[in-house]
Enzyme design. Structure first.
Site, mmCIF file in Angstrom:
data_model
loop_
_atom_site.group_PDB
_atom_site.id
_atom_site.type_symbol
_atom_site.label_atom_id
_atom_site.label_comp_id
_atom_site.label_asym_id
_atom_site.label_seq_id
_atom_site.Cartn_x
_atom_site.Cartn_y
_atom_site.Cartn_z
ATOM 1 N N CYS A 1 -0.951 -15.385 7.183
ATOM 2 C CA CYS A 1 -1.688 -14.035 7.783
ATOM 3 C C CYS A 1 0.047 -13.331 7.822
ATOM 4 O O CYS A 1 0.010 -12.978 9.344
ATOM 5 C CB CYS A 1 -3.028 -13.279 7.835
ATOM 6 S SG CYS A 1 -3.285 -11.682 7.288
ATOM 7 N N ASP B 1 -7.776 -5.659 24.520
ATOM 8 C CA ASP B 1 -6.799 -7.113 24.482
ATOM 9 C C ASP B 1 -6.333 -7.219 25.940
ATOM 10 O O ASP B 1 -7.053 -6.409 27.123
ATOM 11 C CB ASP B 1 -5.426 -6.637 23.489
ATOM 12 C CG ASP B 1 -4.852 -7.638 23.265
ATOM 13 O OD1 ASP B 1 -4.505 -8.986 24.004
ATOM 14 O OD2 ASP B 1 -4.239 -7.665 21.653
ATOM 15 N N SER C 1 -8.843 -21.438 11.370
ATOM 16 C CA SER C 1 -7.747 -21.353 11.375
ATOM 17 C C SER C 1 -7.529 -22.375 9.876
ATOM 18 O O SER C 1 -8.791 -23.184 10.567
ATOM 19 C CB SER C 1 -6.979 -21.879 12.030
ATOM 20 O OG SER C 1 -5.524 -21.921 11.448
ATOM 21 N N ASN C 2 -6.711 -22.579 9.094
ATOM 22 C CA ASN C 2 -6.748 -23.402 8.566
ATOM 23 C C ASN C 2 -6.315 -24.501 9.521
ATOM 24 O O ASN C 2 -6.236 -25.699 8.435
ATOM 25 C CB ASN C 2 -6.062 -23.139 7.350
ATOM 26 C CG ASN C 2 -4.369 -23.233 7.887
ATOM 27 O OD1 ASN C 2 -3.675 -24.028 8.110
ATOM 28 N ND2 ASN C 2 -3.999 -22.004 8.731
ATOM 29 N N HIS C 3 -6.194 -24.671 10.696
ATOM 30 C CA HIS C 3 -5.460 -26.197 11.139
ATOM 31 C C HIS C 3 -6.789 -26.622 11.460
ATOM 32 O O HIS C 3 -6.440 -27.396 11.742
ATOM 33 C CB HIS C 3 -4.531 -25.226 12.130
ATOM 34 C CG HIS C 3 -3.377 -25.604 11.655
ATOM 35 N ND1 HIS C 3 -2.647 -26.042 10.721
ATOM 36 C CD2 HIS C 3 -2.598 -24.299 11.835
ATOM 37 C CE1 HIS C 3 -1.568 -24.734 10.758
ATOM 38 N NE2 HIS C 3 -1.751 -23.781 10.783
ATOM 39 N N TYR D 1 -4.371 -26.929 19.014
ATOM 40 C CA TYR D 1 -4.638 -25.664 18.465
ATOM 41 C C TYR D 1 -5.516 -25.730 17.524
ATOM 42 O O TYR D 1 -6.864 -24.707 17.854
ATOM 43 C CB TYR D 1 -3.038 -25.034 17.723
ATOM 44 C CG TYR D 1 -4.314 -23.597 17.158
ATOM 45 C CD1 TYR D 1 -4.178 -22.516 18.150
ATOM 46 C CD2 TYR D 1 -3.989 -23.846 15.766
ATOM 47 C CE1 TYR D 1 -4.377 -21.335 17.356
ATOM 48 C CE2 TYR D 1 -3.782 -22.621 14.876
ATOM 49 C CZ TYR D 1 -4.211 -21.680 15.966
ATOM 50 O OH TYR D 1 -4.457 -19.838 15.299
ATOM 51 N N LYS E 1 -9.253 -24.643 17.303
ATOM 52 C CA LYS E 1 -10.669 -23.372 16.378
ATOM 53 C C LYS E 1 -11.479 -24.880 15.626
ATOM 54 O O LYS E 1 -12.936 -23.974 15.510
ATOM 55 C CB LYS E 1 -9.309 -22.883 14.900
ATOM 56 C CG LYS E 1 -8.361 -22.610 15.765
ATOM 57 C CD LYS E 1 -8.558 -21.008 15.944
ATOM 58 C CE LYS E 1 -8.280 -20.153 16.115
ATOM 59 N NZ LYS E 1 -8.430 -18.835 16.873
#
Length: 262
Positions: free
Chosen positions: A168, A32, A110-112, A138, A142
Site C-alpha cells: 500500500c 498514535d 500483511s501478506n508476509h 515480522y 502478523k
C-alpha cells in the site's frame, strides 16, 4: 447517527491515507505513540498500545476499531520490539475492545503472514483464507495477530476482519507491486466495506487493488462488498524491470522476504 472508529497507528502512512477519505458515516478517533499537530476537526489521542490502561481508555465509547498500530518492518534495529508491540499490542486492543463492548475490529495484517506460499499452478488465484506461512519474524507477528483475532472471535464473539495488506503506497515502484499494489483509494474502500459488511467470526481478506497482474483471489473482497477501482498497470511503464536474480521471488506471496530475512 454518526459512529466512532478508533484508529491506532493513525500517524503512519495508512492512517494518513484514511484521513483523506474517511469512511462515510464514521467519525475518526485518531491515536498514535507520537501525536501530530491536529488539523481543525481532528480528534487525536496519544496512545501506546503496549499500555493496556491507555488502550482501554481509547476504546471507551467507540463503535469499531481499526488497528494499524505496530512495528512495520523487519529491520534488526526494531526486531526486539516486534513481538511486544505487534503481538502484545494487538492483545491489548482486542482485550480493550471486548471490555468496551466493541463488536467490530479490523486488524491490519500483511501478506508476509502468508509469505512462503507460492503462486498456485494453472493460473488459479490464491484464496483469501490461505493458512499462515510467515516469511520473517515480522510475518510471524502478523500471523500471531491473526490467531489472536480468531481466538477473540471464537471466545467472545468479536467480529474480526483480517486485512491481508499487499503493498500500500501512493504508486507501485517495483515489478512485484504490479501484482500486489493496494492504492490509497482502494485501501479506504476496503476499510469502508469491512465496516459495513455483515461479518461472522474472523474473516481474512486480501488488501489489493484491481491489478491486471493480480494473482490473489477476489472472493473475500466480493463477500464484503469491496470493489477496488485502481490498477497498477497504469504505472507499468514507469516501473523498472525486475533483476534476473529476483524473478523467482515473484512466485511467492512475500516476494524477496522468504529468501532475504531470518
Amino acid at each position: 447517527m454518526q459512529r466512532t472508529l478508533l484508529v491506532t497507528g493513525a500517524a503512519g502512512m495508512l492512517g494518513r491515507f484514511l484521513l483523506r477519505r474517511p469512511p462515510e458515516g464514521w467519525a475518526l478517533r485518531l491515536s498514535d505513540v507520537a501525536v501530530p499537530e491536529a488539523a481543525p476537526g481532528e480528534d487525536w489521542r496519544q496512545l501506546d498500545v503496549t499500555d493496556p490502561v491507555a488502550t482501554a481508555a481509547a476504546c471507551d465509547g467507540v463503535d469499531a476499531v481499526l488497528h494499524l498500530g505496530g512495528v512495520a518492518n523487519n529491520l534488526a534495529a526494531t526486531r526486539d520490539r516486534l513481538i511486544p508491540v505487534n503481538v502484545g499490542g494487538t492483545r491489548n486492543v482486542l482485550d480493550a475492545a471486548t471490555a468496551a463492548g466493541v463488536r467490530r475490529v479490523l486488524l491490519a495484517s500483511s501478506n508476509h503472514a502468508v509469505g512462503f506460499h507460492r503462486r498456485p499452478p494453472g493460473g488459479r488465484p490464491l484464496p483469501d483464507d490461505v493458512a499462515c506461512r510467515p516469511d520473517s519474524l515480522y510475518g510471524v507477528t502478523k500471523a500471531a495477530m491473526e490467531s489472536l483475532g480468531g481466538f477473540y472471535a471464537d471466545r467472545y464473539g468479536t467480529e474480526v476482519v483480517l486485512l491481508r495488506i499487499g503493498s500500500c503506497f501512493e504508486r507501485p515502484t517495483s515489478a512485484r507491486m504490479l501484482a500486489t499494489w493496494l492504492s490509497p483509494g482502494d485501501f479506504c474502500r476496503l476499510v469502508g466495506a469491512a465496516l459495513r459488511a455483515p461479518v461472522t467470526g474472523c474473516v481474512p481478506v486480501w488488501g489489493v487493488s484491481a491489478n491486471t497482474r493480480r494473482w490473489w483471489s477476489t472472493e473475500g473482497g466480493d463477500a464484503l462488498g469491496y470493489h477496488p477501482r485502481d490498477d497498477a498497470e497504469a504505472f507499468a511503464a514507469e516501473v523498472p524491470p525486475e533483476p534476473a536474480e529476483q524473478v523467482p521471488a515473484a512466485e511467492t506471496v512475500g516476494g524477496s522476504f522468504p529468501a532475504g530475512t531470518r
